[in-house]
Design a protein around this motif. Sequence first.
Motif, short mmCIF file in Angstrom:
data_model
loop_
_atom_site.label_atom_id
_atom_site.label_comp_id
_atom_site.label_asym_id
_atom_site.label_seq_id
_atom_site.Cartn_x
_atom_site.Cartn_y
_atom_site.Cartn_z
N LEU A 141 12.77 -7.33 39.62
CA LEU A 141 13.09 -7.25 38.20
C LEU A 141 14.50 -6.69 38.01
CD1 LEU A 141 9.75 -5.85 36.71
CD2 LEU A 141 10.58 -8.21 36.62
N GLY A 142 15.24 -7.26 37.07
CA GLY A 142 16.59 -6.79 36.78
C GLY A 142 16.58 -5.62 35.81
N PRO A 143 17.64 -4.82 35.82
CA PRO A 143 17.68 -3.66 34.91
C PRO A 143 17.77 -4.03 33.43
CG PRO A 143 19.77 -3.92 36.05
CD PRO A 143 18.82 -4.91 36.66
N ASP A 144 18.28 -5.24 33.13
CA ASP A 144 18.47 -5.66 31.74
C ASP A 144 17.58 -6.85 31.39
OD1 ASP A 144 20.45 -3.73 31.48
OD2 ASP A 144 22.00 -5.11 32.18
N GLY A 145 16.50 -7.07 32.13
CA GLY A 145 15.63 -8.21 31.88
C GLY A 145 14.66 -7.95 30.73
N ILE B 31 11.50 -7.62 30.96
CA ILE B 31 10.54 -6.62 31.43
C ILE B 31 11.34 -5.52 32.12
CG2 ILE B 31 8.56 -6.16 32.91
CD1 ILE B 31 7.74 -9.06 32.59
N LYS B 32 11.17 -4.31 31.67
CA LYS B 32 11.92 -3.20 32.24
C LYS B 32 11.52 -2.95 33.68
CE LYS B 32 12.60 -0.75 27.85
NZ LYS B 32 12.39 0.53 27.14
N ARG B 33 12.51 -2.67 34.50
CA ARG B 33 12.25 -2.37 35.90
C ARG B 33 11.70 -0.96 36.02
NH1 ARG B 33 16.65 -2.48 40.86
NH2 ARG B 33 15.14 -2.28 42.56
N PRO B 34 10.59 -0.77 36.74
CA PRO B 34 9.99 0.57 36.86
C PRO B 34 10.90 1.51 37.63
CG PRO B 34 8.40 -1.14 37.45
CD PRO B 34 9.72 -1.81 37.36
N ASP B 35 10.78 2.79 37.30
CA ASP B 35 11.49 3.83 38.04
C ASP B 35 10.70 4.33 39.24
OD1 ASP B 35 13.62 3.81 36.15
OD2 ASP B 35 12.39 5.01 34.79
N VAL B 36 9.39 4.10 39.25
CA VAL B 36 8.53 4.50 40.36
C VAL B 36 7.32 3.57 40.38
CG1 VAL B 36 7.23 6.19 39.00
CG2 VAL B 36 7.39 6.48 41.47
N LEU B 37 6.79 3.29 41.58
CA LEU B 37 5.63 2.41 41.75
C LEU B 37 4.46 3.22 42.29
CD1 LEU B 37 7.23 -0.77 43.40
CD2 LEU B 37 6.74 -0.37 40.99
#
Length: 538
Positions: A201-205, A207-213
């Motif tokens: 996932l991109g940072p500006d897509g 869907i927000k890219r998670p900071d932790v999984l």
Amino acid sequence: MNRPLFSDSPTNLAEMSVSELSGSIKRTVETAFDHVRVRGEISGYRGPHSSGHAYFSLKDDKARIDAVIWKGSFSKLRFRPEEGMEVIATGKITTFPGSSKYQIVIEALEPAGAGALMALIEERKRKLAAEGLFDPAAKQLLPFMPQVIGVITSPTGAVIRDILHRIADRFPVHVIVWPVKVQGEGSGDEVASAIRGFNALGPDGPIKRPDVLIVARGGGSLEDLWSFNDEAVVRAAAESHIPLISAVGHETDWTLIDHAADVRAPTPTGAAEMAVPVKADLQAQIAALSARLRGCSSRQMDTRRQNLKALVRALPSLDQLLALPRRRFDEAAMGLGRGLEKTALVKRGSLERAKAGLRLELLTVRLAERRRHIVEHVLRTDRCLERQLMRERGRIGRVEVSLAALPARLVTHIGRERLQLTALMRHADSSMRNAMGQRLAAVAAQDRVLQSLSYKNVLQRGYAVVRDENDQPLTRAEAIAAGAAITLEFADGRISALAGEGSEPLVSTPSSSAPTSKKRSAKPVEPAEGPPKQGSLF
């Protein structure tokens, strides 16, 4: 009695072809061994064939049997076959007539007990550890306050509800759930795909890219957790650029993803607690720090205020600071008056010296000399021009006389030269007249300048020059004694008068202009004692 060399067979057995015999054996074997369970070690496994079938062998310490798993059965296996793995195979025995061999067609496959699974896990763990997938130096730190959390788990279990409830209680943030199967066939591939999908996932897509999984599931047996020992899952967890928390099973359950993850949580609820801080604790800590900051600021301001007061006491007063500059200013002010007086005296002396050189007689003499010099220069110029013209005319006459004696064949050429010479003469006469006109205009301009500087132009405007009996100009009334004889010079002449009220003019003599001035200027006047007295020109 001798036997014949060739004779019929003495038995009554029917003859069979090789194909018939192989088919009979195949039917017999498949009928007798249509459902068997065989325990052995996998040998010669190279993965599925391009057709989707898998070919290998099962062996023990004394025997060996070929095995095959058809494509349809291979996709339904709960475990993937691996080289050296001890398994229990369920299937049927059949033969392959083309090579007179028998083999087992496996329909189901399972590990031969937990000990074999643990040995397989240990072997895989050593292999992956040798590649550096479990290196502690490669572990990432969890963000202190993530804004988006990605959760990889089953969407229908209790695990996702526990995680969401715990996050909402501690610190509500945005949670994105990637639904996957957590056990059974294909579950490992889904978990690996979910980890790689979150990282893609991109940072500006949209869907927000998670900071932790968080990869989570509930507890279970070793077989139930086997998907999280899959090599693809372990590699995906190690390659993740997003910090990953492993929360598989209970605290006593260990899988290979726990070693590859950045942090291992004992339970899914513990993973949620690791992912976010407690908002109330943070607010309380911020309030305490704010109070400490205000107290420190207040104490610091008090300390600085006291230090400033001490410095102010140590500084001299305003009067002490300004005493020396004030004294210097007063001395400069007193010296300024004396300096002005001295400068005025110096300037007055300079003006008196300059005044001595600006007497009216000297200026009149200089103007007369300049006018005479200009007139002489004009006369000399006229005489020079006349002599030059006479010489040119004489030369032209001589040339005409000499030309008259030339042969007739040169008459035409001489005529042309004569015309050219005549034109040059006209041009020379015109140039001489122009030059004379310019010189006369320059002389007239200089004469006008001289006339404008003469004091007689001032007399034309109604002024008069007062002279004493020695014909010296008087500039102040106090220098004239009562009853003294004076002369008043106007623009049209001079008159004599006596100083004093009601005095009558004695003699009126017309004043000559230029010649009288020249005659008077020729006789030098003896300078009187003291600074010369000169009247103003204006």
